[in-house]
Design an enzyme around this catalytic site. Structure first.
Site, PDB file in Angstrom:
ATOM      1  N   THR A 209       0.821  -1.211   0.000  1.00  0.00           N
ATOM      2  CA  THR A 209       0.000   0.000   0.000  1.00  0.00           C
ATOM      3  C   THR A 209       0.857   1.264   0.000  1.00  0.00           C
ATOM      4  O   THR A 209       0.324   2.364   0.114  1.00  0.00           O
ATOM      5  CB  THR A 209      -0.934   0.019   1.226  1.00  0.00           C
ATOM      6  OG1 THR A 209      -0.138  -0.027   2.415  1.00  0.00           O
ATOM      7  CG2 THR A 209      -1.869  -1.175   1.208  1.00  0.00           C
ATOM      8  N   ASP A 267      -4.518  -3.781   5.944  1.00  0.00           N
ATOM      9  CA  ASP A 267      -3.803  -4.843   6.642  1.00  0.00           C
ATOM     10  C   ASP A 267      -4.538  -5.120   7.946  1.00  0.00           C
ATOM     11  O   ASP A 267      -5.459  -4.412   8.333  1.00  0.00           O
ATOM     12  CB  ASP A 267      -2.364  -4.420   6.966  1.00  0.00           C
ATOM     13  CG  ASP A 267      -1.463  -4.446   5.743  1.00  0.00           C
ATOM     14  OD1 ASP A 267      -1.523  -5.422   5.006  1.00  0.00           O
ATOM     15  OD2 ASP A 267      -0.693  -3.479   5.562  1.00  0.00           O
ATOM     16  N   LYS A 299       0.972   3.402   9.825  1.00  0.00           N
ATOM     17  CA  LYS A 299       0.118   2.218   9.799  1.00  0.00           C
ATOM     18  C   LYS A 299      -0.343   1.867  11.206  1.00  0.00           C
ATOM     19  O   LYS A 299      -1.507   1.533  11.437  1.00  0.00           O
ATOM     20  CB  LYS A 299       0.864   1.043   9.173  1.00  0.00           C
ATOM     21  CG  LYS A 299       0.035  -0.231   9.089  1.00  0.00           C
ATOM     22  CD  LYS A 299       0.838  -1.390   8.510  1.00  0.00           C
ATOM     23  CE  LYS A 299       1.178  -1.158   7.048  1.00  0.00           C
ATOM     24  NZ  LYS A 299       1.861  -2.340   6.456  1.00  0.00           N
TER      25      LYS A 299
END
Length: 502
Positions: A209, A267, A299
């Protein structure tokens, strides 16, 4: 049954369907009509001793595909490798055993080891469609995998591929969970640790990503698509490597899942743990350091989320026999100056070459991780000092260049032909850079598919900027992508937060 009545001449469609086998048939095709095939039907194609299960796309109207032929996507053609004029027999495949297990997981049931084994086996045999895999990935996202299921999935993924044995008592490795643009520490860490005399066979992924993965960056400087024989030769001669793991069949199911996760753009802790640790175990690692950057636009966004991911990683590592050390790092801002494969490669080389203009934050992060990994390898309390000495003496640069040559030859990063600067709308001090927005701009500019595309940061948090002064530069390989990224950047409130501090 007359076999010939269900056979069609096979021809290449010349269409890249992103590793997913697709077959194209005309709506007037007698096999389509006889078998009741419809668009998105799963079709088994036998050709000689090889077979593949492909998804059907139906072609309508007068066009390039005659009714007596079936056209295969690149992935399907490579799977069958038919000779000139070859016929393929088309039929309905047996329903995959994994389908019922995926359905059970979608409805919230826990899966056991045997069920994960079946799902991974069917995925690798391409018995599952992308819709099946998307349902599985979705059903495993969030907190839908408990620790025992994560361990079972990890074991299933490792067992489905090859596992390496280096014949050494100690093999080191590292990984970063990502989400931080420009955080390209791996090539530096591998160079330092290998220069210290340790074994570090680093297999890396391409971007999922982000604007660049480690394999994308390394490929700018040296070949990364090595087979196991070539990888072993590099590691045995140089102590380390940085290669793409997708062609090595080390936890190959991970690549099948990543192919689905990439367009979905998400994710989860369970999938991250299974992905990372199945590959580390398969690569023959004994001791691993994992970097978890934490920041509001990374993230992993909070200390609580980092703690939850760390607990899962530690539980899985213990179950599969890995000694693990977690390093929580600052994920509040991008690292280095370049975002995108070639721009990040340039930063890596500046650090290794001790260039006065090398990004200090990239150097510091790489030395921290290398030092911790050296301590895992036995350098009790002296890891950071040893890492700095190996970098400052030029030993790490020398080892990195030797690794590149062993992998097929070193190349200097090239720069993009099209660039434009984005400037500050106001005067003040840069207080923050949004990781997600700046990464999005780099991806719209063409990264990682176009290696020279991305973003070059010209200002950093803490810098004083004037109205109209440069903040960052967009690099693209085509004028259209440059304009697209520039337009997106102009429409955002801004990836840079600028405040007039008193």
């Amino acid at each position: 049954m007359n076999t010939s009545s269900h056979s069609l001449r096979l021809m290449p469609a010349g269409i890249d369907t992103y590793s997913h086998p697709v077959v194209y048939m005309h709506a007037d095709c007698h096999v389509c009509q006889a078998e009741g095939f419809r668009a998105l039907t799963r079709v088994r194609i036998d050709c000689g001793r090889k077979w593949v299960i492909a998804t059907l796309n139906v072609v309508t109207g007068g066009c390039w595909l005659p009714p007596d032929a079936a056209a295969l996507s690149d992935a399907a053609w490579q799977a069958l490798q038919p000779g000139p004029g070859a016929l393929g027999r088309l039929s309905h495949p047996e329903p995959p055993a994994a389908a019922s297990f995926i359905r059970a997981k979608v409805y919230g049931e826990r899966l056991a080891q045997a069920q994960f084994n079946t799902i991974i086996g069917d995925a690798l045999a391409r018995r599952l469609s992308d819709l099946d895999l998307a349902a599985f990935v979705t059903a495993c996202s969030g907190d839908r995998l408990d620790f025992e299921e994560t361990i079972a999935l990890t074991r299933a993924m490792q067992a489905a591929g090859k596992s390496l044995n280096w014949g050494k008592d100690l093999v080191l490795d590292k990984h970063c969970v990502g989400g931080l643009p420009g955080n390209r520490t791996t090539p530096i860490v591998v160079a330092v640790v290998a220069a210290a005399g340790h074994i570090i066979p680093k297999t890396s992924s391409r971007a999922i990503t982000s604007p660049a993965g480690t394999a994308d960056v390394m490929e700018v400087m040296a070949p990364v698509e090595l087979d196991l024989t070539a990888m072993r030769r590099v590691v045995e001669t140089q102590g380390g490597c940085v290669v793409w793991g997708g062609g090595l069949r080390l936890s190959p199911a991970d690549d099948a899942l990543i192919r689905i996760e990439r367009p979905l753009d998400f994710d989860s802790d369970g999938l991250i743990a299974a992905s990372v640790l199945s590959k580390k175990a398969a690569a023959g690692a004994d001791r691993v350091i994992i970097d978890i950057p934490v920041g509001t636009t990374a993230k992993v966004r909070s200390s609580a989320a980092a703690a939850a991911l760390s607990a899962r990683l530690n539980a899985v590592a213990a179950a599969v026999g890995l000694e693990l050390k977690i390093h929580i790092s600052d994920g509040s801002r991008p690292v280095g100056r370049g975002i995108g494969p070639a721009l990040e490669a340039a930063d890596v080389l500046k650090v290794l070459r001790r260039d006065p203009d090398a990004p200090a934050d990239l150097r510091e992060r790489a030395l921290t991780l290398a030092g911790l990994l050296l301590e895992l390898g036995g350098a009790a309390g002296t890891g950071p000092e040893t890492a700095a000495q190996l970098l400052d003496s030029g030993a790490a640069e020398q080892r990195f260049m030797a690794i590149c040559e062993a992998q097929g030859g070193f190349r200097e990063p090239e720069t993009a032909a099209h660039r434009t600067q984005v400037t500050a709308a106001d005067s003040g001090t840069v207080t923050a850079i949004d990781n997600r927005l700046i990464a999005r701009i780099a991806k719209l500019a063409g990264a990682p598919q176009r290696a020279r595309a991305g973003v070059l940061l010209l200002a950093r948090p803490g810098d004083r900027v004037q109205r109209g002064g440069p903040l960052f530069e967009i690099h693209s390989e085509t004028p259209g992508e440059l304009a697209y990224a520039q337009d997106y950047a102009a429409r955002q409130p801004g990836p840079f937060s600028i405040t007039e501090l008193s």
